[in-house]
Design a protein around this motif. Structure first.
Motif: not given
Lengths: 991, 511
Positions: A344, A387, A391, A397-398, A474-475, A477-478, A481-482
């Protein structure tokens, strides 16, 4: 094999970048090379991960005595970190192609980056801890070079050096720790060959925990991890490393290298998690670092500096997680999810650094106090940055949220013996997290919202090339998270199952209900926002206090001031220029050591038999002492020289008294030769020599006197002890002669035709030895035969001395032309008691004579018509008879030289022109040819070097002369002596 | 009997004599000297392999038996040193031949003097006789003195004068010690002395003698507190040859210390109570004082000269620990140090050839001038600092482990601290001279690439040492075992009766 290839590929790439002909290749070439090699590594890694039935490993024994093996493996954490390093490297290389100026030494840059990548992969795949240490140091070195990439900047150089010194110090601690582990294993009776393999270290952990020095070893190992991962109190090097180009910062100082310490903690955890110190050492350091990093991030104007401090803080968090991991949460092992936290952080921090580079690129500044409203001009950067920060702050959500939750859960579940730790550590951790929220807001809000603050800044959005790499991170990470299992599942599979036994089943949900964690989260975001609002005041207060950097200042005080000052002082005191001081120290050390040895060993002082001391000897000694006193104290050079002359004569007398005619002859002839050389030198010498300065202050003179007397007494005691010793009369092997007996017997033995004849005369030939020197004069036989090779060496020494004189007098001296300059130069050279760079100009001193060849006296030249020829004849006799009577090549050579030298100083140059023109210099090599050739001749006959043969030849005028091959050798000695002496005398006289 | 033991002495000696006949011709001198320099590493390596296979090689010069004549005895340690001497000689020659000095100076006796120096050094590594060792020391001293003053700069003459005077004092004491040995024990043969000392039960005189030798060889090796002659003198040696000075010369002293303390003074009681604490303390002080001196300097050669001293401390540390592994690590360290230190001197000299100065304050931005030289420096410098996997690491680490095992943790700490400061001072050279803006008017290109290539050659050797570290550690271990177990040496020199006498004496010394 594939595994090995995977490890070596980056190094091969680096090497290739160094050796390719860079002038002929395009500037984009090194980047494509780097991308190509990294891509190949990724493919190999993918194959090893998914395509192979078994995880590969390589083992080769290297230095089993000290536990070093070349063993690499791909266990879970190794695989994880390998993916992390190589994957991020690929993204970074893509990014830096768009970030770096193509002219900015691309070959060096990518070569070093590839080298770093290889080292980092090496760190994580090493199964042997020492092998890991090797790669570990390489990462420090490549980091040093990369931080200093823009080396024209002084701050970059300083930052690089600081980073190197701190990480290298830690590295040495780590090394000391590892060596200590080997020691402990050895003292526990383990075979050192395998002990440093990680699985062996874990298996034998009781050995290391039970050892009395366990704590020291742990601290040493941890120091290695802490310096690398910028933990308190070493955190200061990381912000300084931000002088590096942004791709470097993102790669080394955010995503990978600083994780090496964390990685090491993960490897040490199974060994030491049961140690009492672990929690407060690791956990405590972690939370303190979190606090310092968080606070300092609030005090930074430069976004990159801010991110650097935040990295420090996040690394603290990771460290603390390992510290807390020691205490299991209700039977559930949280630690297996450590990799999730690492991933992370690597994802969002690497991306944030790259985005910071995008801002730098678009605005040409990174100072958030000058930026504003970038939301409109750099919208894509803004979204990604937001974003990423979310995070980092742990917004739901991250991916960061998952990590944060794990951390909080671990810290809240602490159950230490001490309540202080149980409550204090989590409290500090939560306190530090407030800063995290605050600086995340700072990064997102300050530059991107509001109105532009500085009209001179014309921001523009970064291109797709700059944004692609951070966008991918970043994608991830997202996405993670989702839908957490995307990353959690594979990570859980990679945890160290072997050690932890079972896989963790900790599942992450976004909402656990209204529990403690939720309350803390709400508290963090609310109060963190408050801290952000107060941020301006924090910054101002910090800057009003003079922007103190306590740790860095302490480092600078130590490494940039205290140590250099101490070093300079030490060098000044130990390394003085004064020759006399150095001599005093030398003798003090020698005499001190020897006297101490005598006292400690119970050395018995020899009894001196006063009755049998010859009075002549005493008298001579006293006379010599008197002369020496003059030599040592008188100021005028001539007097000193004159006082030296009788000493040699007295020594000659001593030799005569003690029945050593050869020595006496040699001594007196040496004196003669010396006298002539000194006479010639007098022309070059100034009248007064500089009085020596007084070492040891005003005690100088008495100190020197004491030292001299001590030295004299010591020598007396030693030589008397040697003289009186009875050891030498005991042969080593019973029935065999001692060395001196052997010499006497075997040099004389030659007189008799057969061994039987010798035996009849009382010289029994010892069974094993039927060889002889063939000469009556034992001294000469020793010189040319028994110890002939010594003589060969000594004539070489003589020759070298002569050559040295030639060099000194012939090689062109700059600035030395006139006699005055010559005098100045000479005096300058004589000031050996001062440092050479302080050499001052010295006024010329009066000379005895400016012209080198004074008109010779009539008496002298008349004498020289008779004397020298007679002396030469005598020299021939001495030479021929030398093997049997006093004499020999050396003495004969001296005699001949004395004869010729007399001629030199007695006539005008024009009178003896042929003598001047003669090439004395070639006598020296010819003589050496004779000496060495005699030795080699024996070799040609299959004998040992210098083995001799001999026979008798009747020469009517001189009686029966014995000819030994040793005489050819002696002839060589003769030639060298004559050649060298005349070479020196002729050279001195010519100038 | 094997005359080939003398090859490393005779080849350079004959080369020097030939050069003396062609004093005017640089070409002939270079060819002769080059032929010798090229041959030496191979000859020495062949000897090393022979010694490893067939045991200690002995030559009784003049065919005199046993202890009566002068015996040359080459064991593995000596052969290793010969190989190193040959390698550094070859590198120095390549450097010279690339035109490191002006022609006039190189023509004037430089090559023969250098060859004489090599003769003396190789002599010291192969002789088995105490006085003969003294003779080799004389050759070394005179030749090195002539070389340090070669060129006749004023500072050269002054510093070389100090050098020769201080070293003559040491030589005089050596002579005293040798005389005392003979007067006392009636022998100069090292193997026989080893037996005699043991037979006599190491009387107090042996301790006095050992101390005297510790001083004499310590002075030659530039140990604390007798190191002060070195940092002023070595930087004055001619370019190229300075590598031989830096690499090999002080190691002759170290070699002798290893030799006498493993062969002669093996009284365990005296060692533990007297020699070991002294050697360790001297080793520690040498390390620290040397490295501190280096930190305060601002020129390549002076920094490097001080580092010689500090690293001698490591070697002595190995001797002080006195276990097979420690001695092996010490030998490994010597091997590494000689190559790397010589290489670093060549880097400094190459910088001077191209930039006209070695001062850190005058030279800057070398990274831009020559990436190759920069890489060479980095490799050698970090190797010197003991950064793995370069060659400096293995000895250092081995010493650390053995230091702990034998309970000398304090000195381990000192050695690691020294290592840190070594990194610092190497980084300092890098920071000042390799980084930074090129000075105005400085050359854009190397004017002499030949010297850089010669430097690279020696750096490549140091990389090979690192790559072959497993094998070299094996060789060092064998050499250390041979040193500590003296029987093979004594057997070769004195025959089985010597070994029997030694073993008997070690069991029950004669009072």
């Amino acid at each position: 094999m594939l595994f090995l290839l995977f490890l070596l590929l980056p190094f091969a790439g680096a090497l290739l970048s160094l050796v390719l002909p860079r002038e002929r290749l395009p500037l984009s070439m090194p980047r494509w090379l780097a991308l190509g090699f990294t891509g190949a590594c990724l493919l190999l890694l993918a194959w090893m991960t998914f395509g192979m039935a078994e995880r590969p490993a390589v083992f080769a024994s290297w230095m089993p005595q000290v536990g070093l093996n070349f063993s690499i493996w791909l266990d879970g954490p190794a695989l994880f970190f390998a993916w992390l390093v190589v994957g991020i490297a690929f993204l970074i290389f893509h990014y830096s192609g768009h970030y770096m100026d193509p002219n900015d030494s691309p070959w060096r840059f990518y070569a070093t980056m590839l080298f770093f990548m290889g080292s980092m992969v090496g760190v994580v795949v090493s199964k042997n801890a020492l092998l890991m240490f090797m790669f570990w140091e390489l990462t420090s070195i490549s980091s040093f070079i990369l931080i200093g990439h823009w080396h024209e900047k002084a701050s970059a150089r300083a930052g690089a050096l600081r980073a190197l010194i701190v990480t290298a110090s830690g590295g040495l601690c780590l090394l000391a720790g590892l060596a200590a582990l080997v020691w402990m294993a050895k003292s526990a009776g383990l075979d050192p060959a395998m002990v440093l393999e990680w699985d062996q270290l874990w298996a034998n952990r009781e050995v290391y925990l039970a050892h009395p020095a366990a704590g020291v070893a742990l601290v040493l190992l941890l120091l290695g991890a802490f310096t690398k991962s910028a933990q308190f109190p070493f955190q200061f090097w990381l912000p300084g490393a931000m002088e590096a180009p942004t791709p470097v910062s993102a790669f080394l100082h955010a995503a990978t290298m600083v994780k090496a310490g964390i990685y090491l903690l993960g490897r040490l955890y199974p060994m030491y998690s049961d140690a009492g110190m672990w929690l407060w050492l690791v956990g405590g350091t972690g939370v303190i670092t979190m606090c310092i990093g968080g606070f300092m991030a609030m005090c930074a104007r430069d976004i990159k500096q801010l991110l650097a401090h935040s990295t420090v803080s996040q690394l603290g968090l990771l460290t603390a997680y390992y510290g807390f991991g020691a205490h299991r949460v209700g039977g559930e092992h949280l630690l297996p999810l450590d990799l999730l936290l690492v991933l992370s952080h690597a994802l969002f921090k690497g991306a944030l650094f790259m985005l910071c580079g995008v801002i730098d690129h678009g605005c040409h500044t990174r100072d958030w106090t000058r930026l504003g409203g970038l939301r409109r001009t750099m919208p894509r950067t803004f979204v990604l940055m937001a974003i990423g920060c979310a995070s980092m702050a742990g917004v739901p959500l991250t991916f960061g949220f998952v990590a944060k939750e794990l951390f909080l859960k671990a810290s809240l579940s602490l159950h230490a013996e001490s309540a202080l730790l149980t409550w204090g550590l989590p409290a500090l951790a939560i306190f530090a997290s407030l800063f995290t929220v605050a600086y995340c807001l700072r990064i997102v809000v300050s530059p991107f919202f509001g109105a532009p603050r500085d009209p001179e800044i014309h921001p523009h959005e970064g291109g797709i090339g700059l944004l692609a790499a951070p966008a991918i991170m970043i994608a991830l990470c997202l996405a993670a998270g989702l839908y957490v299992p995307i990353l959690e599942k594979p990570l859980a599979a990679l945890t160290n199952a072997e050690f932890y036994g079972t896989h963790s089943h900790f599942t992450v949900a976004f909402f656990h209900g209204a529990d403690k964690l939720l309350a803390i989260a709400v508290f963090l975001f609310a109060v963190g926002a408050g801290v952000f609002l107060a941020g301006g005041r924090i910054l101002k207060a910090y800057e009003n206090a003079g922007s103190p950097m306590i740790f860095r200042s302490a480092y600078e005080a130590l490494f940039d001031r205290a140590i250099p000052a101490f070093a300079a002082w030490l060098a000044r005191t130990t390394q003085v220029a004064s020759l006399s001081t150095n001599l005093m120290r030398t003798l003090l050390a020698a005499f001190g050591l020897v006297i101490a040895a005598m006292i400690s060993s119970g050395f018995a002082l020899p009894n001196i038999d006063f009755e049998h001391i010859p009075l002549v000897g005493v008298a001579l000694s006293l006379l010599m002492t008197a002369c020496l006193w003059l030599v040592a104290t008188h100021r005028i050079a001539l007097v000193r020289l004159i006082a030296m002359a009788p000493i040699g004569l007295f020594v000659t007398l001593l030799f005569l008294i003690f029945k050593a005619p050869d020595l006496a002859l040699t001594q007196i002839l040496v004196e003669v030769a010396m006298l002539i050389v000194l006479l010639l030198l007098l022309f070059h010498l100034p009248q007064r020599l500089m009085p020596p300065p007084r070492p040891f202050g005003r005690f100088g003179k008495s100190m020197r006197l004491i030292l001299s007397v001590t030295g004299g007494l010591l020598m007396a005691v030693l030589s008397h002890a040697g003289f009186a010793s009875t050891f030498k009369n005991i042969p080593t092997f019973q029935g065999e002669p001692t060395v001196s007996e052997y010499y006497i017997q075997n040099s004389k033995h030659a007189r008799y035709e057969t061994a039987a004849e010798a035996e009849a005369a009382g010289y029994p030939a010892f069974a094993p030895y039927h060889h002889s020197g063939g000469g009556n004069n034992v001294v000469n036989v020793i010189l040319v035969d028994f110890r002939g090779i010594d003589t060969m060496g000594e004539v070489t020494v003589l020759g070298i001395a002569g050559l040295g004189v030639l060099c000194l007098f012939t090689l062109k001296r700059k600035h030395v032309r006139t006699p005055e300059q010559k005098a100045a130069a000479l005096l300058d050279v004589m000031r050996v008691n001062e440092r050479y760079d302080e050499g001052a100009v010295v006024a010329p001193m009066p000379f005895f004579a400016r012209r080198m060849w004074p008109s010779p006296s009539l008496i002298m030249s008349e004498m020289a018509r008779v004397g020298p020829p007679l002396m030469l004849v005598f020299a021939v006799v001495l030479f021929l008879k030398g093997h049997g009577e006093p004499g020999g090549g050396f003495i004969a050579g001296l005699m001949a030289s004395a004869a010729l030298a007399t001629v030199f100083i007695s006539f005008r140059r024009s009178q003896i022109m042929p003598m001047h023109d003669f090439k004395y210099r070639s006598l020296l090599p010819i003589g050496l040819v004779f000496a060495v050739g005699t030795g080699l001749a024996a070799v040609l006959f299959g004998q040992p070097f210098l083995a001799s043969v001999h026979g008798y030849v009747g020469l009517s005028a001189l009686g029966k002369v014995e000819l030994a091959s040793a005489m050819v050798f002696d002839l060589g000695v003769f030639l060298v002596v004559v050649g060298t002496t005349l070479m020196i005398i002729e050279r001195l006289g010519r100038d | 009997m094997s005359n080939s033991v003398l090859l490393p002495i005779l080849i350079p000696l004959i080369g020097a004599i030939i050069c003396l006949f062609f004093r005017g011709s640089l070409k002939v001198q270079r060819i002769v000297s080059g032929a010798v320099a090229t041959a030496m590493p191979f000859v020495a390596f062949a000897l090393l392999l022979t010694v490893r296979e067939h045991g200690v090689m002995v030559l009784r010069s003049g065919a005199w038996p046993g202890p009566f004549g002068i015996v040359f005895a080459l064991d593995q340690f000596g052969a290793i040193m010969l190989v190193l001497s040959g390698i550094v000689q070859a590198a120095a020659w390549w450097f010279l031949a690339a035109g490191a000095l002006d022609r006039e100076r190189e023509t004037f006796l430089l090559h023969p003097l250098f060859l004489f120096l090599c003769t003396g050094v190789n002599w010291a590594f192969s002789t088995g006789d105490l006085f003969n060792l003294f003779v080799s020391f004389e050759i070394i001293l005179l030749a090195s003195y002539a070389l340090i003053s070669h060129g006749n700069e004023r500072t050269q003459i002054r510093e070389s004068l100090k050098y020769v005077i201080l070293n003559l004092v040491a030589s005089t004491l050596f002579l005293v010690a040798a005389g005392f040995t003979y007067g006392m024990f009636g022998s100069l043969n090292l193997a026989e002395l080893a037996v005699r000392f043991a037979q006599l039960g190491y009387p107090p005189e042996t301790r006095v003698l050992g101390t005297l030798f510790l001083f004499v060889f310590g002075m030659k090796a530039a140990l604390y507190p007798m190191f002060y002659w070195l940092p002023d003198a070595y930087p004055k040696a001619p370019r190229g040859i300075s590598a031989y000075f830096a690499g090999i010369l002080t190691k002759v002293g170290v070699y002798c210390l290893y030799r006498v303390f493993t062969l002669l003074f093996r009284d365990e009681g005296a060692f533990a109570s007297w020699f070991q604490p002294i050697i360790l303390a001297i080793g520690g002080l040498t390390m620290i004082v040397g490295v501190m001196g280096a930190l305060s300097q601002f020129s390549f050669r002076r920094i490097l000269s001080f580092h010689i001293i500090s690293q001698i401390g490591y070697m002595i540390f190995g001797l002080g620990i006195f276990t097979p592994l420690a001695i092996a690590a010490g030998i490994f360290y010597i091997i590494h140090h000689i190559i790397v230190k010589a290489a670093l001197f060549l880097v400094g000299d190459a910088v001077e050839v191209n930039e006209g100065s070695q001062s850190l304050r005058k030279v800057a931005g070398l990274v831009k001038l020559s990436p190759a030289l920069s890489v060479f420096f980095l490799l050698a410098a970090f190797s010197l600092a003991g950064i793995p996997p370069l060659s400096g690491f293995y000895g250092k680490y081995g010493l650390a482990v053995e230091g702990y095992v034998e309970g000398h943790a304090f000195y381990v700490a000192v050695s690691l601290l020294t290592s840190l400061f070594t990194i610092a001072s190497m980084a300092k050279i890098w920071r000042y001279s390799f980084w930074g803006e090129r000075p105005e008017g400085a050359a854009k290109k190397l004017s002499n690439t030949g010297v850089v290539a010669a430097t690279g050659g020696l750096v490549a050797v140091s990389v090979v040492v690192a790559l072959a570290s497993a094998w070299i550690m094996g060789v060092s271990t064998d050499a250390a075992n041979q040193l500590l177990d003296r029987t093979e040496y004594v057997d070769a020199v004195l025959g089985t009766r010597g070994v029997e006498a030694l073993q008997l004496a070690m069991k029950e010394p004669v009072e």
